[in-house]
Design an enzyme around this catalytic site. Structure first.
Site, short mmCIF file in Angstrom:
data_model
loop_
_atom_site.label_atom_id
_atom_site.label_comp_id
_atom_site.label_asym_id
_atom_site.label_seq_id
_atom_site.Cartn_x
_atom_site.Cartn_y
_atom_site.Cartn_z
N PRO A 13 35.09 23.85 61.74
CG PRO A 13 33.44 25.01 62.91
CD PRO A 13 34.11 24.93 61.57
CE1 TYR A 48 19.66 19.44 51.76
CE2 TYR A 48 20.63 20.58 53.63
CZ TYR A 48 20.67 19.57 52.67
OH TYR A 48 21.73 18.70 52.68
#
Ligand code: NAP
Length: 283
Positions: A13, A48
């Site tokens: 995407p 993260y």
């Protein structure tokens, strides 16, 4: 959703959701909200510290696995890099609770890049990472990796926003079949991006915000972008960028905002190299 086709025919995407700097305890909710808003590309990283929360949100969403595009990233490994990269990849998969990821990126161009890349090529060949790529590779390092290895990175995720546009980097990536992906598309709001007069003025002409103009500008440059937000309203706003088009004149106005330099990390600065290279993750 508009897709790009990577150099190994994997579809990605063009717009996704980034989770950098979302605290682990807020990440499951944020990712659940993003999935509900329609995002299908999720961008996380071992560094993260929130892969488990991303995995929980994916699991509870009930969205068929084949509709999602999950990216995670390898942090710089100690020697032996090949062995440690395999272990780091397996740890990420386990934290995400997934059998495979769509994209595995080398997070920084440091350490034993070749050893790390060879291990990444292996997980790619085994189908555990449908595509592999890099992040923060400037043209010199990227070309070296492309020339001297078997698998050409499918993606290079680099700082790209109106104040650091990376046109020459993109030309080189195009030449070698590497998809350009932007991180920090909003420059994390630096230089007053969200109220910038040029971006706001262009936005007014389309009844859109400065943020939406920036995402549209990236998409019209065929750059994959992954805005981060913890606000469902802003997630929806950032997703609503496929019903207008910037004119050539507006693209040129934004091109004029380029300063040609980073607003974050200079990957050529020895202090930054030392700092990023010293950092190790707990597990
Ligand atoms: P960013 O997307 O440029 O900016 C995020 C900031 O913009 C947040 O403070 C967010 O606040 C705010 N924001 C989002 N949408 C907004 C809107 N429509 N209006 C006003 N404010 C808005 O920053 P980023 O998170 O650094 O970059 C995006 C993703 O790229 C990361 O999440 C990560 O996945 C990836 N990344 C990768 C690297 C790398 O080295 N590979 C480095 C940095 C980032 P709220 O959350 O309050 O909405």
């Amino acid at each position: 959703m508009q897709n790009v086709t990577l150099n190994n025919d994997v579809e990605m995407p063009i717009l996704g959701f980034g989770v950098y700097q979302i605290p682990p305890e807020q990440t499951e909710q944020a990712v659940s909200d993003a999935l509900a808003a329609g995002y299908r590309l999720l961008d996380t990283a071992a560094a993260y510290g929130n892969e488990e929360a991303v995995g929980r949100a994916v699991e509870s969403s009930g969205i068929p696995r084949e509709e999602l595009f999950v990216t995670t990233k390898l942090w710089v490994q100690d020697a032996p890099a090949e062995e440690n990269t395999r272990r780091a990849f397996e740890t990420s998969l386990a934290k995400l609770g997934l059998d495979y990821v769509e994209l595995y990126l080398m997070h920084q161009p440091y350490g034993d890049v070749y050893g790390q890349w060879r291990a990444m090529e292996d997980v790619n060949r085994e189908g555990l990472a449908k595509a592999i790529g890099v992040a923060n590779f400037y043209p010199d390092r990227l070309l070296d990796l492309v020339i001297n290895n078997e698998v050409v990175p499918a993606v290079n995720q680099i700082e790209t926003h109106p104040f650091f546009q990376r046109a020459a980097d993109q030309d080189l990536m195009r030449e070698h079949g590497v998809q350009h992906q932007s991180w920090g598309g909003f420059a994390e709001g630096r230089n007053d991006l969200f109220t910038h007069p040029v971006l706001s003025e262009i936005g007014k002409a389309h009844d859109k915000s400065a943020a939406q103009v920036v995402l549209r500008w990236l998409i019209q440059r065929s750059i994959v972008t992954i805005p981060k937000s913890v606000s469902p309203d802003r997630m929806a706003q950032n997703f609503d960028v496929f019903d207008f088009e910037l004119t050539d004149g507006q693209m040129a106005q934004i091109a004029d905002l380029d300063t040609g330099t980073t607003l974050f990390f200079d990957h050529h600065d020895p202090e930054m190299v030392a700092w990023l290279s010293r950092r190790r993750l707990d597990s």
